[in-house]
Design a protein around this motif. Sequence first.
Motif, PDB file in Angstrom:
ATOM      1  N   LEU A 157      41.527  41.183  38.478  1.00  0.00           N
ATOM      2  CA  LEU A 157      41.956  39.860  38.892  1.00  0.00           C
ATOM      3  C   LEU A 157      41.995  38.751  38.187  1.00  0.00           C
ATOM      4  O   LEU A 157      41.419  38.417  37.114  1.00  0.00           O
ATOM      5  CB  LEU A 157      40.857  39.228  40.234  1.00  0.00           C
ATOM      6  CG  LEU A 157      41.937  38.558  41.066  1.00  0.00           C
ATOM      7  CD1 LEU A 157      42.997  38.918  41.877  1.00  0.00           C
ATOM      8  CD2 LEU A 157      40.603  38.042  42.257  1.00  0.00           C
TER       9      LEU A 157
ATOM     10  N   TYR B 240      46.762  40.839  45.906  1.00  0.00           N
ATOM     11  CA  TYR B 240      46.665  41.243  44.569  1.00  0.00           C
ATOM     12  C   TYR B 240      47.430  42.183  43.981  1.00  0.00           C
ATOM     13  O   TYR B 240      47.539  43.426  44.730  1.00  0.00           O
ATOM     14  CB  TYR B 240      45.136  41.379  44.132  1.00  0.00           C
ATOM     15  CG  TYR B 240      44.477  42.315  45.002  1.00  0.00           C
ATOM     16  CD1 TYR B 240      44.288  43.748  44.434  1.00  0.00           C
ATOM     17  CD2 TYR B 240      43.570  41.897  45.930  1.00  0.00           C
ATOM     18  CE1 TYR B 240      43.735  44.492  44.866  1.00  0.00           C
ATOM     19  CE2 TYR B 240      42.848  42.755  46.402  1.00  0.00           C
ATOM     20  CZ  TYR B 240      42.837  44.093  46.089  1.00  0.00           C
ATOM     21  OH  TYR B 240      42.169  45.261  46.738  1.00  0.00           O
TER      22      TYR B 240
ATOM     23  N   TRP C  47      48.102  37.466  41.483  1.00  0.00           N
ATOM     24  CA  TRP C  47      47.951  37.393  43.036  1.00  0.00           C
ATOM     25  C   TRP C  47      48.748  36.414  43.751  1.00  0.00           C
ATOM     26  O   TRP C  47      49.454  35.616  42.866  1.00  0.00           O
ATOM     27  CB  TRP C  47      46.451  36.968  43.227  1.00  0.00           C
ATOM     28  CG  TRP C  47      45.993  35.849  42.583  1.00  0.00           C
ATOM     29  CD1 TRP C  47      45.687  35.523  41.497  1.00  0.00           C
ATOM     30  CD2 TRP C  47      46.075  34.321  43.077  1.00  0.00           C
ATOM     31  NE1 TRP C  47      45.568  34.117  41.034  1.00  0.00           N
ATOM     32  CE2 TRP C  47      45.635  33.625  42.147  1.00  0.00           C
ATOM     33  CE3 TRP C  47      46.403  34.109  44.302  1.00  0.00           C
ATOM     34  CZ2 TRP C  47      45.965  32.149  42.477  1.00  0.00           C
ATOM     35  CZ3 TRP C  47      46.615  32.549  44.504  1.00  0.00           C
ATOM     36  CH2 TRP C  47      46.283  31.642  43.623  1.00  0.00           C
TER      37      TRP C  47
END
Length: 560
Positions: A371, A547, A553
């Motif tokens: 992420l 995501y 994301w």
Amino acid sequence: MEQQQTPLRDTAARFLRTVRIFASSEVGLRAKLPFGGLIALLCGLSALNVVNNYVGRNFMTAIAERQMGEFVRQAIYYVAVFATLTVVGVYARFVEERLALLWREFLTRRIVDLYLEDETYYRLDVTGKLTHPDQRISEDVRAFTVTTLSFVIMLFSSTLTVVSFSGVLWSISPLLFGVAVLYAACGSYMTFVLGRPLITLNYDRLDREATFRSGLIHVRENAESIMLANAEGWQRQRLHHKLDELITNIRAIISVNRNLGFFTGGYNWMIQLVPDLIIAPAFIRGEIEFGVVTQSGAAFAMLVGAFSLIVRQFNSISNFAAVVSRLSSLHEEVARSHARETQIELVERDGPVTFVGLTLLSPTQDEPALLNDLSVSIPVSTRVLVTGSRPATGLALFRAMAHIPTPGAGRIEYPAGTLFLPQRPYLPEGVLRQLLVDPDHEGEISDAAMLALLQELGLGRLLSHEGALDVERDWERELSLREQQLLALACILLMSPRFVILDRAEMTLGPEMLDKVMRLLFDQSIGCIHIGRAEGRLDVYEAIIEYDDDGRWRWSASHS
């Protein structure tokens, strides 16, 4: 793998530090009076042993010279000394055991508190660097306290014996005194040389005993799963392998003990012969009484025994060295576990859940970030779904929010009291009422409210008989995983936190029940971040964070 031998200097320093912590504590201050009493009793025992030595000499002389009156008098003295020795010895042993128990209680409570502090127990389990901390906390602490106190007492008693009997033996024969010192010194050195491998072997034995025992516990706790999977053969092979390692280790210990026994056995037998070889010629020449022969034998045995603490107690010393090393390793790993291996900052503050520049990295360096730079604020009472095609990302986000060290950087802000629901919740054994209501809020929630919520969540079968809220049960054994999650959700709904974080709840609850749970959270204005798959109705969420595999994301409002 942990190191099997801690440097001697560090181990000794940590040992002394442990003793100082106890001595300076409130419990240690309470122990000073009985410890002083124990020292006094040991001094009394040493003095009585000297008296007994002289009484024994006079007793044997009276027999040799056929003096009936003196024989009866010395026999009475003998009985009186023996009776006093018995009483003083029993009380000394009693005080010693009570002191050892007091120290064990103090040290165990202290280690348990450190073990449960700041999720240390979890970090030790995840790293795998420390084997069997449970055994170290229970059995090793017991062995450490009991053996330490025993060694201190033996050392003190040996010192008193040396002081008391050196003069006795020197007055009989300076040569015999010198032989006693040299004999004990040579015996101690040879015992250390022959028995030194026992330190490492005993360390390994403690670990392998615990490994075999944990394997048996694993079979007991997973009996149903093993039976359904027909895994008995694999478990048998696994247990036999652990047993083989243990047996190999014990055989090595037995072999070392055999070699050591050849030496110590002869050493102990010669203690009876050496003084006679030196003193008997003087008796034969008529220079000393017969009682002096027996007195010299007893004094020689007492003095050599005091000097030969290593010879007499080497097995205990080797076990003790292993215990100290294991406890040192426990202390080191506990201290190391408090050093967080993450750059993610966790901040508790009132208001929304906020992610500021949160980046989560993959455990393997050759993979892209899970992420990238998540920066978003989730208002109170808002329900958000976090979803994507890469399950590792969702798991890493859940772990990072739950204080579990996770590779990455950034900051997470959330209200105090935020609760987390993993896929397998923890439900301790106990009564249902205590499970549903925190002890601090007992009495604030009515039985009717608890019963109604359980019925609404489909847990009515738990209420099949009167007084069901107060029956103690093993929830993990009696309930399915789905029922365990529902019961954990009931606890959360009754506690009414500002936010709850769910981990893949759809996989266990199913879409319909998950929708009902979201409605219940909405009714109580409890914010929710559900990290899972986009299944069921999405209109129960106000927003969705999605995501991608490359770490990007996007935030989107849900269409109600």
